[in-house]
Design a protein around this motif. Structure first.
Motif, PDB file in Angstrom:
ATOM      1  N   GLY A  59       0.795  -1.226   0.000  1.00  0.00           N
ATOM      2  CA  GLY A  59       0.000   0.000   0.000  1.00  0.00           C
ATOM      3  C   GLY A  59       0.824   1.271   0.000  1.00  0.00           C
ATOM      4  N   LEU A  60       2.030   1.219   0.554  1.00  0.00           N
ATOM      5  CA  LEU A  60       2.859   2.415   0.642  1.00  0.00           C
ATOM      6  C   LEU A  60       3.261   2.953  -0.733  1.00  0.00           C
ATOM      7  CD1 LEU A  60       3.941   4.128   2.984  1.00  0.00           C
ATOM      8  CD2 LEU A  60       6.088   2.857   2.821  1.00  0.00           C
ATOM      9  N   LYS A  61       3.212   2.118  -1.745  1.00  0.00           N
ATOM     10  CA  LYS A  61       3.584   2.595  -3.079  1.00  0.00           C
ATOM     11  C   LYS A  61       2.626   3.680  -3.559  1.00  0.00           C
ATOM     12  CE  LYS A  61       0.982  -0.743  -5.925  1.00  0.00           C
ATOM     13  NZ  LYS A  61       1.081  -1.848  -6.894  1.00  0.00           N
ATOM     14  N   ALA A  70       1.964  -2.402   6.186  1.00  0.00           N
ATOM     15  CA  ALA A  70       2.771  -3.175   7.124  1.00  0.00           C
ATOM     16  C   ALA A  70       4.190  -2.647   7.257  1.00  0.00           C
ATOM     17  CB  ALA A  70       2.810  -4.644   6.678  1.00  0.00           C
ATOM     18  N   SER A  71       4.533  -1.590   6.543  1.00  0.00           N
ATOM     19  CA  SER A  71       5.885  -1.040   6.602  1.00  0.00           C
ATOM     20  C   SER A  71       5.926   0.115   7.591  1.00  0.00           C
ATOM     21  CB  SER A  71       6.320  -0.546   5.216  1.00  0.00           C
ATOM     22  OG  SER A  71       7.558   0.134   5.303  1.00  0.00           O
ATOM     23  N   ASP A  72       6.954   0.130   8.431  1.00  0.00           N
ATOM     24  CA  ASP A  72       7.061   1.209   9.419  1.00  0.00           C
ATOM     25  C   ASP A  72       7.839   2.408   8.909  1.00  0.00           C
ATOM     26  OD1 ASP A  72       9.497  -0.117   9.331  1.00  0.00           O
ATOM     27  OD2 ASP A  72       9.931   0.209  11.458  1.00  0.00           O
ATOM     28  N   ARG A  73       8.533   2.257   7.802  1.00  0.00           N
ATOM     29  CA  ARG A  73       9.405   3.331   7.303  1.00  0.00           C
ATOM     30  C   ARG A  73       8.626   4.246   6.361  1.00  0.00           C
ATOM     31  NH1 ARG A  73      15.359   2.533   4.439  1.00  0.00           N
ATOM     32  NH2 ARG A  73      15.880   4.764   4.306  1.00  0.00           N
ATOM     33  N   LEU A  94       0.579  -3.095  11.717  1.00  0.00           N
ATOM     34  CA  LEU A  94      -0.010  -2.116  10.808  1.00  0.00           C
ATOM     35  C   LEU A  94       0.442  -0.714  11.210  1.00  0.00           C
ATOM     36  CD1 LEU A  94      -3.671  -3.444  10.417  1.00  0.00           C
ATOM     37  CD2 LEU A  94      -1.752  -3.745   8.833  1.00  0.00           C
ATOM     38  N   TYR A  95       0.744   0.086  10.200  1.00  0.00           N
ATOM     39  CA  TYR A  95       1.206   1.455  10.427  1.00  0.00           C
ATOM     40  C   TYR A  95       0.355   2.417   9.606  1.00  0.00           C
ATOM     41  CZ  TYR A  95       5.300  -0.847  12.401  1.00  0.00           C
ATOM     42  OH  TYR A  95       6.126  -1.641  13.156  1.00  0.00           O
ATOM     43  N   TRP A  96       0.101   3.553  10.198  1.00  0.00           N
ATOM     44  CA  TRP A  96      -0.620   4.640   9.533  1.00  0.00           C
ATOM     45  C   TRP A  96       0.405   5.648   9.028  1.00  0.00           C
ATOM     46  CZ3 TRP A  96      -4.917   6.380   7.465  1.00  0.00           C
ATOM     47  CH2 TRP A  96      -5.211   7.749   7.431  1.00  0.00           C
TER      48      TRP A  96
END
Length: 300
Positions: free
Chosen positions: A134-136, A149-152, A268-270
């Motif tokens: 999703g971060l993409k 799911a990525s914290d960065r 999970l990260y926002w």
């Protein structure tokens, strides 16, 4: 220094958000040709294409940067209207475009944000992506925030740990009797048909690797959280299912955990833009409170 005509940028945002020129024209109250003309004027201004004319249209690299810019401007304009009410023309509620994994949408998300959206007159434009990718959407400038799911965080954004989604390896009693007559073992699990959400879903791979099983395995693909559960209940395969989603099925014995007390937690990260204005800051604080009521602690 380039000064943008924000009517042109709004046309770009509408075409991407509405997945086409016709629906963008309806939202903007313009003719389709007028929207097309605005996109052409924007491209002439920046000196290169901002859209790939496909179905649906997708932004080019410069188009993604412009989308990121216009989304942040919208949120900052809302802050200004709150401070100077005379600037508020009584327009439509603010629309937030957010990338979200399907399992969150099927479980805790609505309860976590429902009150906030009602109180702040916010409309959600949700883009469903696997939690691993999703971060993409943030990186591409297509969304104002995302759950993944990525914290960065990407450059220019912040991240907040929300908790973890707990998954359990489940199957129907009939599937277990058919494929594991002498008991469930990691090796037998790898040989039995699995159900995977989609090509980007590597959760089963990680689960099996933690059990000492490497390599591929046979599986169905089902890009639907609700359909995933129905297929598992129907005995088509075993799958890793959010515990939140199937408490009733587990209590009734319609689904059974394959390896007792061996769940896998997905943190999970926002993520949200730093310059997203007070609305995103308030939503972030709200999620920090409400998500914790449903998700398990990430280190549990």
């Amino acid at each position: 220094m380039i000064l943008f005509d924000y009517k042109l940028l709004s046309a770009l945002a509408a075409v991407v958000e509405q997945a086409g020129f016709e629906r963008a024209a309806q939202v903007l109250g313009l003719s389709q040709s007028a929207v097309s003309q605005r996109i052409k004027l924007l491209e002439a201004r920046v000196g290169q294409p901002v859209l790939v004319r496909a179905t649906p249209p997708t932004p080019t690299e410069i188009g993604r940067r412009l989308l990121n810019h216009v989304q942040q401007v919208r949120l900052l304009e809302r802050d200004l209207q709150d401070q100077v009410p005379a600037l508020d023309e009584g327009g439509l509620p603010e629309r937030l475009r957010i990338a979200l994994n399907a399992d969150s949408l099927a479980t805790w998300w609505a309860q976590a944000v429902g009150e906030f959206c009602a109180n702040h007159r916010v409309l959600l434009d949700l883009v469903v992506e696997d939690q691993d990718v999703g971060l993409k959407r943030m990186r591409a400038g297509e969304v104002a925030a995302c759950v993944c799911a990525s914290d960065r965080p990407v450059s220019g954004a912040r991240s907040l740990a929300l908790g973890a989604m707990r998954y359990r390896a489940l199957a129907s009693p009939e599937f277990i009797a058919r494929h594991f007559p002498t008991g469930v073992t990691p090796a037998a699990l790898a040989r039995a048909p699995a159900i995977v959400f989609g090509p980007d879903d590597l959760l089963q791979h990680r689960y099996l690797a933690a059990l000492g099983v490497e390599g591929g395995f046979i599986h169905h693909l089902c890009p639907s959280s609700e359909g995933f559960v129905r297929l598992t209940e129907g005995g088509l395969g075993w799958g890793l299912v959010p515990e939140l989603q199937v408490r009733g099925e587990l209590a009734r014995g319609e689904l059974v955990e394959l390896l007792a007390q061996q769940p896998i937690d997905v943190p999970l990260y926002w993520h949200h833009w730093r310059n997203g204005g007070e609305l995103l800051n308030e939503l972030t604080a709200h999620l920090a409170r409400t998500a914790a009521q449903t998700l398990v602690p990430a280190d549990a």
